[in-house]
Design an enzyme around this catalytic site. Structure first.
Site, short mmCIF file in Angstrom:
data_model
loop_
_atom_site.label_atom_id
_atom_site.label_comp_id
_atom_site.label_asym_id
_atom_site.label_seq_id
_atom_site.Cartn_x
_atom_site.Cartn_y
_atom_site.Cartn_z
CE LYS A 9 -4.23 -2.11 2.04
NZ LYS A 9 -4.93 -1.94 3.46
CE1 TYR A 49 -9.08 -2.85 0.13
CE2 TYR A 49 -8.80 -0.90 -0.80
CZ TYR A 49 -8.37 -1.96 -0.05
OH TYR A 49 -7.03 -2.12 0.53
CG HIS A 115 -5.12 -6.19 -0.38
ND1 HIS A 115 -6.36 -6.08 0.31
CD2 HIS A 115 -5.32 -6.94 -1.36
CE1 HIS A 115 -7.34 -7.14 -0.36
NE2 HIS A 115 -6.56 -7.74 -1.42
P1 IDP Z 1 -8.11 -6.44 5.34
O1 IDP Z 1 -7.32 -5.65 4.81
O2 IDP Z 1 -7.57 -7.23 6.45
O3 IDP Z 1 -8.76 -7.54 4.65
P2 IDP Z 1 -10.95 -5.39 5.55
O4 IDP Z 1 -11.73 -5.50 6.72
O5 IDP Z 1 -11.15 -6.10 4.36
O6 IDP Z 1 -9.42 -5.80 6.07
O7 IDP Z 1 -10.51 -3.90 5.19
C1 IDP Z 1 -10.00 -3.35 4.07
C2 IDP Z 1 -8.89 -2.13 4.58
O8 IDP Z 1 -9.76 -1.08 4.95
C3 IDP Z 1 -8.31 -2.57 5.76
O9 IDP Z 1 -7.18 -3.17 5.39
C4 IDP Z 1 -7.90 -1.12 6.34
O10 IDP Z 1 -6.99 -0.46 5.49
C5 IDP Z 1 -9.37 -0.22 5.96
N1 IDP Z 1 -9.95 -0.33 7.01
C6 IDP Z 1 -10.90 -1.48 7.58
N2 IDP Z 1 -11.67 -1.14 8.70
C7 IDP Z 1 -11.18 0.36 8.79
C8 IDP Z 1 -11.71 1.04 9.73
O11 IDP Z 1 -12.45 0.52 10.83
N3 IDP Z 1 -11.02 2.41 9.95
C9 IDP Z 1 -10.21 2.71 8.73
N4 IDP Z 1 -9.79 1.87 7.76
C10 IDP Z 1 -10.34 0.66 7.67
MG MG Z 2 -10.18 -7.65 3.17
#
Ligand code: IDP
Ligand code: MG
Length: 148
Positions: A9, A49, A115
């Site tokens: 990222k 996303y 990611h």
């Molecule tokens: P992951 O990357 O571990 O799969 P996801 O739940 O798919 O997590 O969320 C995608 C991305 O969105 C996360 O990596 C993070 O960058 C961002 N994100 C997730 N939840 C939050 C939050 O509560 N606040 C700010 N950013 C978040």
């Molecule tokens: Mg994810």
């Protein structure tokens, strides 16, 4: 063998941590079969996303991932999807275990460096969003017989 999409990222690129993150995944035994640097546009970010559309953090997430270049990588290996998730650690670096990429290198959930696809099905769609078939390179690696 499974394939999974990893994104180094914008925060990781800006902090000079791309090599460190790629190295951790390589050292684990995973094989790079595709890699490119690009600046994601909002269209690609919203598609990547899409599952998070409507959530409170969605717009910030799209702003962030399009703010500076990323490196997209396809890693291949046995159980690659789960192994990458374990190597990355939990989404929130504050909760991620020491020894994981996010646990060792990050502080905030909005700047979690990397990611990795969360399922084999999603990996396939995510890889297709970044790579055409001829950008995935199939090759033998001599050291794989010492990993498997
Ligand atoms: P992951 O990357 O571990 O799969 P996801 O739940 O798919 O997590 O969320 C995608 C991305 O969105 C996360 O990596 C993070 O960058 C961002 N994100 C997730 N939840 C939050 C939050 O509560 N606040 C700010 N950013 C978040
Ligand atoms: Mg994810």
């Amino acid at each position: 063998m499974e394939r999974s999409l990893v994104i180094i990222k914008p925060d990781a690129i800006q902090r000079g941590l791309a090599g460190e993150i790629i190295s951790r995944l390589e050292k684990k035994g995973l094989k790079i079969v595709g890699m490119k640097m690009l600046h994601m546009d909002r269209n690609r970010a919203q598609r990547h996303y899409a599952i998070h559309k409507g959530k409170a953090f969605f717009n910030d997430l799209v702003d962030f991932i399009t703010s500076s270049p990323i490196i997209a990588i396809v890693f291949q290996g046995k159980n690659a999807v789960d192994i990458i998730r374990q190597t990355m650690g939990e989404t929130d670096p504050a909760k991620a275990s020491s020894g994981t990429i996010r646990g060792d290198l990050g502080i905030e959930i909005g700047h979690n460096l990397v990611h990795g696809s969360d399922s084999l099905e999603n990996a396939s769609g995510e890889i297709d969003l970044f790579f055409s078939a001829d950008e995935i390179v199939d090759y033998d690696r001599e050291l794989d017989r010492w990993i498997y």
